[in-house]
Write a protein that holds these residues in place. Structure first.
Motif, PDB file in Angstrom:
ATOM      1  N   LEU A 106       0.797  -1.227   0.000  1.00  0.00           N
ATOM      2  CA  LEU A 106       0.000   0.000   0.000  1.00  0.00           C
ATOM      3  C   LEU A 106       0.831   1.279   0.000  1.00  0.00           C
ATOM      4  O   LEU A 106       0.465   2.252  -0.686  1.00  0.00           O
ATOM      5  CB  LEU A 106      -0.981  -0.016   1.182  1.00  0.00           C
ATOM      6  CG  LEU A 106      -2.031  -1.134   1.150  1.00  0.00           C
ATOM      7  CD1 LEU A 106      -2.961  -1.022   2.345  1.00  0.00           C
ATOM      8  CD2 LEU A 106      -2.823  -1.092  -0.153  1.00  0.00           C
ATOM      9  N   ARG A 109       1.572   2.745  -3.247  1.00  0.00           N
ATOM     10  CA  ARG A 109       0.421   3.358  -3.920  1.00  0.00           C
ATOM     11  C   ARG A 109      -0.044   4.611  -3.166  1.00  0.00           C
ATOM     12  O   ARG A 109      -1.152   5.089  -3.407  1.00  0.00           O
ATOM     13  CB  ARG A 109      -0.725   2.352  -4.007  1.00  0.00           C
ATOM     14  CG  ARG A 109      -0.376   1.018  -4.672  1.00  0.00           C
ATOM     15  CD  ARG A 109      -0.040   1.156  -6.124  1.00  0.00           C
ATOM     16  NE  ARG A 109       0.321  -0.100  -6.749  1.00  0.00           N
ATOM     17  CZ  ARG A 109      -0.469  -0.813  -7.555  1.00  0.00           C
ATOM     18  NH1 ARG A 109      -1.684  -0.368  -7.829  1.00  0.00           N
ATOM     19  NH2 ARG A 109      -0.052  -1.946  -8.092  1.00  0.00           N
ATOM     20  N   ILE A 111      -0.971   4.920  -0.111  1.00  0.00           N
ATOM     21  CA  ILE A 111      -2.107   4.628   0.768  1.00  0.00           C
ATOM     22  C   ILE A 111      -1.541   4.347   2.153  1.00  0.00           C
ATOM     23  O   ILE A 111      -0.834   3.358   2.365  1.00  0.00           O
ATOM     24  CB  ILE A 111      -2.916   3.428   0.251  1.00  0.00           C
ATOM     25  CG1 ILE A 111      -3.428   3.694  -1.163  1.00  0.00           C
ATOM     26  CG2 ILE A 111      -4.086   3.121   1.183  1.00  0.00           C
ATOM     27  CD1 ILE A 111      -4.075   2.499  -1.812  1.00  0.00           C
ATOM     28  N   ASP A 115      -6.566   5.331   5.773  1.00  0.00           N
ATOM     29  CA  ASP A 115      -6.950   4.760   4.484  1.00  0.00           C
ATOM     30  C   ASP A 115      -6.391   3.351   4.313  1.00  0.00           C
ATOM     31  O   ASP A 115      -7.075   2.456   3.791  1.00  0.00           O
ATOM     32  CB  ASP A 115      -6.445   5.649   3.339  1.00  0.00           C
ATOM     33  CG  ASP A 115      -7.181   6.973   3.271  1.00  0.00           C
ATOM     34  OD1 ASP A 115      -8.324   7.045   3.773  1.00  0.00           O
ATOM     35  OD2 ASP A 115      -6.622   7.942   2.724  1.00  0.00           O
ATOM     36  N   ALA A 116      -5.167   3.123   4.773  1.00  0.00           N
ATOM     37  CA  ALA A 116      -4.565   1.797   4.680  1.00  0.00           C
ATOM     38  C   ALA A 116      -5.303   0.813   5.583  1.00  0.00           C
ATOM     39  O   ALA A 116      -5.556  -0.339   5.184  1.00  0.00           O
ATOM     40  CB  ALA A 116      -3.089   1.861   5.054  1.00  0.00           C
ATOM     41  N   ARG A 119      -8.475  -0.114   3.920  1.00  0.00           N
ATOM     42  CA  ARG A 119      -8.239  -0.987   2.774  1.00  0.00           C
ATOM     43  C   ARG A 119      -7.940  -2.418   3.217  1.00  0.00           C
ATOM     44  O   ARG A 119      -8.447  -3.377   2.636  1.00  0.00           O
ATOM     45  CB  ARG A 119      -7.066  -0.441   1.954  1.00  0.00           C
ATOM     46  CG  ARG A 119      -6.702  -1.270   0.718  1.00  0.00           C
ATOM     47  CD  ARG A 119      -7.780  -1.247  -0.349  1.00  0.00           C
ATOM     48  NE  ARG A 119      -7.995   0.088  -0.859  1.00  0.00           N
ATOM     49  CZ  ARG A 119      -7.280   0.638  -1.859  1.00  0.00           C
ATOM     50  NH1 ARG A 119      -6.306  -0.040  -2.420  1.00  0.00           N
ATOM     51  NH2 ARG A 119      -7.563   1.853  -2.281  1.00  0.00           N
TER      52      ARG A 119
END
Length: 367
Positions: A106, A109, A111, A115-116, A119
């Motif tokens: 992540l 990207r 992230i 947010d991680a 996800r």
């Protein structure tokens, strides 16, 4: 639960991969549609994993082009191709817990933070591993470890998922269960998936389409029904499922052949290849033949002696000596197998529509 980014098609045109003097992939062309489950199927050493790694960017092809989502990726490194890779050997980081393994890609990207975490939670839910975030992966079962690897590949929301024999290290029952789970997950997410396996049943059960490979070349691409019931070459027919393959000589009107076998028996053919004439290979599946005990076979049947009878649960499998180059195998539903015993004389029949013919010069197949 959010799905991966919109899936992308993958187009390969005349892709070859060479390692020094070895041509591992020879002019492979495939066109995988967005959202399709596409399988590269073939025996060990046929080039299927090499081709998958070329798509991923781990190998640079020697010739040809690769496009993902219509974009030429030949000069792009692996991390910029927007693919997720699942390896056969899992490649789990043993010092990281499940959450850290899934989150590994992540940061690349961009992230991070909340947010991680979101996800990772979403992705673990996709593969039914919620609640195991802080467990170490090594004590997990083989099935759970494989789910961790799949989750790690999905966490970055790739447009294409690449899978290299991901179920090969699992026991038979677990492999079937995860195979079904994987198929449902792929259908639910709609993610383009290119899958490598040598397991014919796995390919037939999972795939929208299959490319059968041998010696670096793609021999046939089609639906599971196409490659099984209408194989384009003897090597495809021999590799996909069980089969009997016998030499003979074909004659007759267009679309309907009569094949004379080495023992003098004559077999009608109306299936694939029925227009072939002269020396041929005649093929049929063991389950497409019937047996009947008789001392004198009819003119339109093959006479033989039942040599072995093997009970295999749902089926009874017979090997019949018909005086040909190899015994003929017949599979019968166990419920209707009757009382045929080893040593009895039998006649063997095959429906003409189930008989496949291939050119007689296709003799390089290991039959």
């Amino acid at each position: 639960m959010s799905a991966p980014a919109s899936s992308a098609g993958v187009a390969l045109v005349d892709v070859s991969v060479r390692f020094d003097e070895v041509l591992a992939v020879d002019r492979a062309s495939v066109d995988v549609a967005g959202g399709e489950f596409f399988t590269l199927l073939g025996p060990s050493g046929c080039g299927k994993t090499t081709l998958l790694r070329a798509i991923a960017g781990f190998h640079r092809q020697s010739a040809g082009t690769i496009r993902i989502g219509g974009v030429l990726v030949d000069d792009l490194p692996a991390w910029r191709r927007d693919t997720g890779m699942v390896f056969q050997n899992y490649a789990i980081f043993p010092h990281l817990d499940v959450r850290a393994n899934v989150a590994y890609g992540l940061p690349s990207r961009n992230i991070r933070g909340v947010d991680a975490e979101r996800r990772v939670a979403e992705t673990l839910a996709m593969v039914d591993l919620q609640g195991l975030e802080h467990r170490m992966p090594r004590p997990r079962s083989g099935g759970q470890q494989q789910r961790v690897v799949i989750a790690r590949a999905l966490a970055v929301r790739p447009r294409v998922l690449l899978m290299d024999e991901p179920l090969a290290n699992l026991d038979a029952k677990l492999r079937v269960r995860l195979r079904n789970d994987l198929k449902q997950l792929q259908r639910r997410l709609g993610i383009t998936t290119i899958y490598v396996t040598h397991d014919q049943e796995e390919a037939l059960c999972l795939s929208d389409r299959i490319a059968v490979m041998s010696a670096g070349r793609i021999l046939q691409t089609g639906t599971p029904e196409d490659v099984y019931a209408r194989p384009a070459a003897l090597r495809v027919a021999e590799f996909i499922g069980d089969g009997n393959f016998l030499r003979g000589t074909a004659e007759g009107a267009p679309g309907q052949a009569t094949v004379t076998l080495g023992n003098g028996a004559r077999v009608d053919a109306r299936g694939p290849g029925a227009d072939l004439r002269g020396e041929v290979w005649l093929g049929f599946r063991p389950q497409d033949a019937t047996l009947r005990a008789t001392d004198r076979a009819a003119d339109d049947a093959i006479a033989g002696t039942l040599r072995t009878r093997t009970y295999a649960g749902a089926q009874v499998r017979y090997d019949v000596d018909c005086g040909l180059e190899r015994p003929v195998s017949v599979h019968v539903n166990a419920a209707g197998a009757g009382t045929l015993r080893e040593g009895v004389r039998v006649e063997l029949r095959v429906s003409p529509s189930a008989v496949m013919l291939f050119p007689g010069h296709d003799a390089d197949v290991e039959l």
